[in-house]
Scaffold this motif. Sequence first.
Motif, PDB file in Angstrom:
ATOM      1  N   VAL A   1       0.837  -1.197   0.000  1.00  0.00           N
ATOM      2  CA  VAL A   1       0.000   0.000   0.000  1.00  0.00           C
ATOM      3  C   VAL A   1       0.871   1.245   0.000  1.00  0.00           C
ATOM      4  CG1 VAL A   1      -1.649   1.347   1.363  1.00  0.00           C
ATOM      5  CG2 VAL A   1      -1.981  -1.119   1.078  1.00  0.00           C
ATOM      6  N   GLU A   2       1.933   1.227   0.761  1.00  0.00           N
ATOM      7  CA  GLU A   2       2.824   2.382   0.838  1.00  0.00           C
ATOM      8  C   GLU A   2       3.504   2.639  -0.504  1.00  0.00           C
ATOM      9  OE1 GLU A   2       2.770  -0.139   2.995  1.00  0.00           O
ATOM     10  OE2 GLU A   2       1.769   0.913   4.645  1.00  0.00           O
ATOM     11  N   GLU A   3       3.986   1.591  -1.154  1.00  0.00           N
ATOM     12  CA  GLU A   3       4.632   1.749  -2.457  1.00  0.00           C
ATOM     13  C   GLU A   3       3.653   2.273  -3.494  1.00  0.00           C
ATOM     14  OE1 GLU A   3       8.047  -1.756  -2.299  1.00  0.00           O
ATOM     15  OE2 GLU A   3       5.971  -2.282  -2.773  1.00  0.00           O
ATOM     16  N   LEU A   4       2.446   1.720  -3.485  1.00  0.00           N
ATOM     17  CA  LEU A   4       1.437   2.168  -4.439  1.00  0.00           C
ATOM     18  C   LEU A   4       1.044   3.618  -4.169  1.00  0.00           C
ATOM     19  CD1 LEU A   4      -0.455   1.491  -6.773  1.00  0.00           C
ATOM     20  CD2 LEU A   4      -2.092   0.591  -5.110  1.00  0.00           C
TER      21      LEU A   4
ATOM     22  N   ILE B   1      -5.699   4.862 -11.686  1.00  0.00           N
ATOM     23  CA  ILE B   1      -6.558   3.685 -11.758  1.00  0.00           C
ATOM     24  C   ILE B   1      -5.717   2.443 -11.484  1.00  0.00           C
ATOM     25  CG2 ILE B   1      -8.110   2.346 -13.231  1.00  0.00           C
ATOM     26  CD1 ILE B   1      -8.402   4.971 -14.940  1.00  0.00           C
ATOM     27  N   VAL B   2      -6.136   1.647 -10.520  1.00  0.00           N
ATOM     28  CA  VAL B   2      -5.443   0.406 -10.192  1.00  0.00           C
ATOM     29  C   VAL B   2      -6.199  -0.750 -10.827  1.00  0.00           C
ATOM     30  CG1 VAL B   2      -4.652  -1.119  -8.352  1.00  0.00           C
ATOM     31  CG2 VAL B   2      -4.558   1.361  -8.042  1.00  0.00           C
ATOM     32  N   LYS B   3      -5.582  -1.377 -11.808  1.00  0.00           N
ATOM     33  CA  LYS B   3      -6.218  -2.467 -12.546  1.00  0.00           C
ATOM     34  C   LYS B   3      -5.716  -3.809 -12.014  1.00  0.00           C
ATOM     35  CE  LYS B   3      -6.487  -4.419 -17.219  1.00  0.00           C
ATOM     36  NZ  LYS B   3      -5.764  -5.678 -16.901  1.00  0.00           N
ATOM     37  N   GLY B   4      -6.657  -4.727 -11.793  1.00  0.00           N
ATOM     38  CA  GLY B   4      -6.275  -6.051 -11.346  1.00  0.00           C
ATOM     39  C   GLY B   4      -6.733  -6.363  -9.941  1.00  0.00           C
ATOM     40  N   VAL B   5      -7.835  -5.749  -9.507  1.00  0.00           N
ATOM     41  CA  VAL B   5      -8.392  -5.982  -8.177  1.00  0.00           C
ATOM     42  C   VAL B   5      -9.472  -7.058  -8.278  1.00  0.00           C
ATOM     43  CG1 VAL B   5      -9.692  -4.949  -6.278  1.00  0.00           C
ATOM     44  CG2 VAL B   5      -7.874  -3.632  -7.413  1.00  0.00           C
TER      45      VAL B   5
ATOM     46  N   ALA C   1      -9.568  -4.121  -2.974  1.00  0.00           N
ATOM     47  CA  ALA C   1     -10.220  -2.842  -3.273  1.00  0.00           C
ATOM     48  C   ALA C   1     -10.020  -1.849  -2.140  1.00  0.00           C
ATOM     49  CB  ALA C   1     -11.706  -3.063  -3.534  1.00  0.00           C
ATOM     50  N   LEU C   2     -10.130  -2.319  -0.900  1.00  0.00           N
ATOM     51  CA  LEU C   2      -9.934  -1.443   0.254  1.00  0.00           C
ATOM     52  C   LEU C   2      -8.496  -0.944   0.327  1.00  0.00           C
ATOM     53  CD1 LEU C   2     -12.028  -3.432   2.893  1.00  0.00           C
ATOM     54  CD2 LEU C   2     -12.627  -1.236   1.840  1.00  0.00           C
ATOM     55  N   LYS C   3      -7.547  -1.806  -0.027  1.00  0.00           N
ATOM     56  CA  LYS C   3      -6.145  -1.381  -0.023  1.00  0.00           C
ATOM     57  C   LYS C   3      -5.874  -0.366  -1.122  1.00  0.00           C
ATOM     58  CE  LYS C   3      -4.456  -5.671   0.227  1.00  0.00           C
ATOM     59  NZ  LYS C   3      -3.446  -6.780   0.344  1.00  0.00           N
ATOM     60  N   ALA C   4      -6.486  -0.561  -2.286  1.00  0.00           N
ATOM     61  CA  ALA C   4      -6.318   0.416  -3.372  1.00  0.00           C
ATOM     62  C   ALA C   4      -6.883   1.767  -2.956  1.00  0.00           C
ATOM     63  CB  ALA C   4      -7.006  -0.089  -4.638  1.00  0.00           C
ATOM     64  N   ARG C   5      -8.032   1.760  -2.281  1.00  0.00           N
ATOM     65  CA  ARG C   5      -8.616   3.013  -1.804  1.00  0.00           C
ATOM     66  C   ARG C   5      -7.722   3.667  -0.755  1.00  0.00           C
ATOM     67  NH1 ARG C   5     -14.637   2.938   0.615  1.00  0.00           N
ATOM     68  NH2 ARG C   5     -13.568   1.908   2.362  1.00  0.00           N
ATOM     69  N   GLU C   6      -7.162   2.865   0.123  1.00  0.00           N
ATOM     70  CA  GLU C   6      -6.253   3.394   1.141  1.00  0.00           C
ATOM     71  C   GLU C   6      -5.031   4.049   0.506  1.00  0.00           C
ATOM     72  OE1 GLU C   6      -3.462   1.766   4.857  1.00  0.00           O
ATOM     73  OE2 GLU C   6      -4.872   0.410   3.870  1.00  0.00           O
ATOM     74  N   ALA C   7      -4.558   3.485  -0.596  1.00  0.00           N
ATOM     75  CA  ALA C   7      -3.382   4.039  -1.275  1.00  0.00           C
ATOM     76  C   ALA C   7      -3.691   5.323  -2.025  1.00  0.00           C
ATOM     77  CB  ALA C   7      -2.808   2.997  -2.235  1.00  0.00           C
ATOM     78  N   GLY C   8      -4.980   5.632  -2.206  1.00  0.00           N
ATOM     79  CA  GLY C   8      -5.352   6.867  -2.872  1.00  0.00           C
ATOM     80  C   GLY C   8      -5.806   6.708  -4.304  1.00  0.00           C
TER      81      GLY C   8
ATOM     82  N   GLU D   1     -18.348 -12.555 -10.997  1.00  0.00           N
ATOM     83  CA  GLU D   1     -18.651 -13.187  -9.714  1.00  0.00           C
ATOM     84  C   GLU D   1     -18.249 -12.315  -8.531  1.00  0.00           C
ATOM     85  OE1 GLU D   1     -18.189 -17.842  -9.879  1.00  0.00           O
ATOM     86  OE2 GLU D   1     -16.541 -16.936 -11.024  1.00  0.00           O
ATOM     87  N   VAL D   2     -17.167 -11.562  -8.676  1.00  0.00           N
ATOM     88  CA  VAL D   2     -16.667 -10.772  -7.539  1.00  0.00           C
ATOM     89  C   VAL D   2     -17.101  -9.309  -7.602  1.00  0.00           C
ATOM     90  CG1 VAL D   2     -14.697 -12.301  -7.246  1.00  0.00           C
ATOM     91  CG2 VAL D   2     -14.442 -10.251  -8.653  1.00  0.00           C
ATOM     92  N   LEU D   3     -17.550  -8.840  -8.764  1.00  0.00           N
ATOM     93  CA  LEU D   3     -17.930  -7.434  -8.903  1.00  0.00           C
ATOM     94  C   LEU D   3     -18.982  -6.991  -7.890  1.00  0.00           C
ATOM     95  CD1 LEU D   3     -17.985  -4.663 -10.309  1.00  0.00           C
ATOM     96  CD2 LEU D   3     -19.519  -5.662 -12.039  1.00  0.00           C
ATOM     97  N   PRO D   4     -20.084  -7.723  -7.688  1.00  0.00           N
ATOM     98  CA  PRO D   4     -21.113  -7.226  -6.767  1.00  0.00           C
ATOM     99  C   PRO D   4     -20.594  -6.991  -5.350  1.00  0.00           C
ATOM    100  CG  PRO D   4     -22.000  -8.977  -8.133  1.00  0.00           C
ATOM    101  CD  PRO D   4     -20.525  -8.962  -8.373  1.00  0.00           C
ATOM    102  N   GLU D   5     -19.771  -7.901  -4.829  1.00  0.00           N
ATOM    103  CA  GLU D   5     -19.296  -7.737  -3.450  1.00  0.00           C
ATOM    104  C   GLU D   5     -18.288  -6.591  -3.351  1.00  0.00           C
ATOM    105  OE1 GLU D   5     -16.138 -11.396  -3.049  1.00  0.00           O
ATOM    106  OE2 GLU D   5     -18.191 -11.861  -3.682  1.00  0.00           O
ATOM    107  N   ILE D   6     -17.485  -6.396  -4.387  1.00  0.00           N
ATOM    108  CA  ILE D   6     -16.545  -5.271  -4.382  1.00  0.00           C
ATOM    109  C   ILE D   6     -17.302  -3.958  -4.483  1.00  0.00           C
ATOM    110  CG2 ILE D   6     -14.712  -4.145  -5.723  1.00  0.00           C
ATOM    111  CD1 ILE D   6     -13.642  -6.950  -6.378  1.00  0.00           C
ATOM    112  N   ALA D   7     -18.304  -3.909  -5.348  1.00  0.00           N
ATOM    113  CA  ALA D   7     -19.108  -2.685  -5.493  1.00  0.00           C
ATOM    114  C   ALA D   7     -19.842  -2.364  -4.189  1.00  0.00           C
ATOM    115  CB  ALA D   7     -20.103  -2.843  -6.640  1.00  0.00           C
ATOM    116  N   ALA D   8     -20.312  -3.383  -3.493  1.00  0.00           N
ATOM    117  CA  ALA D   8     -21.007  -3.153  -2.227  1.00  0.00           C
ATOM    118  C   ALA D   8     -20.070  -2.578  -1.177  1.00  0.00           C
ATOM    119  CB  ALA D   8     -21.609  -4.461  -1.719  1.00  0.00           C
ATOM    120  N   ALA D   9     -18.790  -2.945  -1.265  1.00  0.00           N
ATOM    121  CA  ALA D   9     -17.821  -2.508  -0.261  1.00  0.00           C
ATOM    122  C   ALA D   9     -17.269  -1.117  -0.523  1.00  0.00           C
ATOM    123  CB  ALA D   9     -16.667  -3.507  -0.179  1.00  0.00           C
ATOM    124  N   VAL D  10     -17.018  -0.783  -1.791  1.00  0.00           N
ATOM    125  CA  VAL D  10     -16.323   0.484  -2.080  1.00  0.00           C
ATOM    126  C   VAL D  10     -17.038   1.346  -3.113  1.00  0.00           C
ATOM    127  CG1 VAL D  10     -14.072  -0.489  -1.484  1.00  0.00           C
ATOM    128  CG2 VAL D  10     -14.839  -0.560  -3.874  1.00  0.00           C
TER     129      VAL D  10
END
Length: 343
Positions: A195-198, A210-214, A220-227, A249-258
């Motif tokens: 997270v610090e490097e990003l 834009i962070v691609k590959g989540v 997703a939470l770590k990408a948001r933390e990195a800015g 399959e993972v999009l709905p849960e990621i969208a719900a979180a962030v």
Amino acid sequence: MTQNEVLEQARTCLGAYCKGCRVCNGRACRNQIPGPGAKGVGDTAIRNYDKWKEIRVQMDTLCENKPVDTSVELFGRTFAYPFFAGPVGAVNLHYGEKYNDASYNDVLVSACAGCGIAAFTGDGVNPDVMKAATAAIQASGGVGVPTVKPWNAETVREKMEQVRRSGAFAAAMDIDAAGLPFLKNMTPPAGSKTVEELSEIIRDAGVPFIVKGVMTVKGALKAREAGAAAIVVSNHGGRVLDQCPATAEVLPEIAAAVGGGSMKILVDGGIRCGTDIFKALALGADGVLICRPFVTAVYGGAEEGVEELIGRLGAELKDTMTMCGAHRISEITADMVRGQVIR
């Protein structure tokens, strides 16, 4: 040009691996790398495509009959459609000698900008790849997203300087490329980022990043933390890890979180038509990336091929919105789709 004309022409110059299939579903090429295939047995690319097809759209024409607006805003710019061309590199290795990365991006970036969308451009071990990509974006008034590989810190800094000079409205890193062998063989090695490097890379970019590959809520939470200003829910088309879940399959849960906040959510992987784009938006995405079909479009018709693809995808999206009662992108909601991947 028509889709059939583009495909017929593409098949004459796509090289030994890509078959120029009318439906790019990962089956004909499976695990062909070099080529457009996926890692291992090729399961992930196929699963990406199949899971979108398990989702069905809910038709509802008991609504006001009025024009449909497919436009979307991203980082202060308005685009004609909520889809973008995804990044691809080493096209002459994977798809044939008609184009190299420089000439491919010249066609793709300008054609996409002319049609009201933006292209993400690829990166490579040859420094000239990023130089040519950023030059093409600069020539198109900054309408493009240079996508930098997760190189070591020194190399990333060099690439970011080119990104800033291009005037690009945003920058990206395909962090999922960390599994590519040529990155691990660098001295010092490249690959995954903390997270610090990003966070340092994002600050250095100077534009929305834009962070691609989540593929997880945790990521997703770590990408948001990195800015990060946005993420792309992506498994790199299955090319870096076999046995991944599909992005649908993972999009709905990621969208719900962030989702719903300051960070935008994009998604790629097996999206092949306007109805798929509608489904992705209904599941919480703000936009989508489409990659392999744009390769076929460039090889088969250059600028005309890209225009044909964008026009067809846009028309399919507009038709789906009309038939499901959504007149603006913001009106596309989760209750307009149903299927097994929706939890």
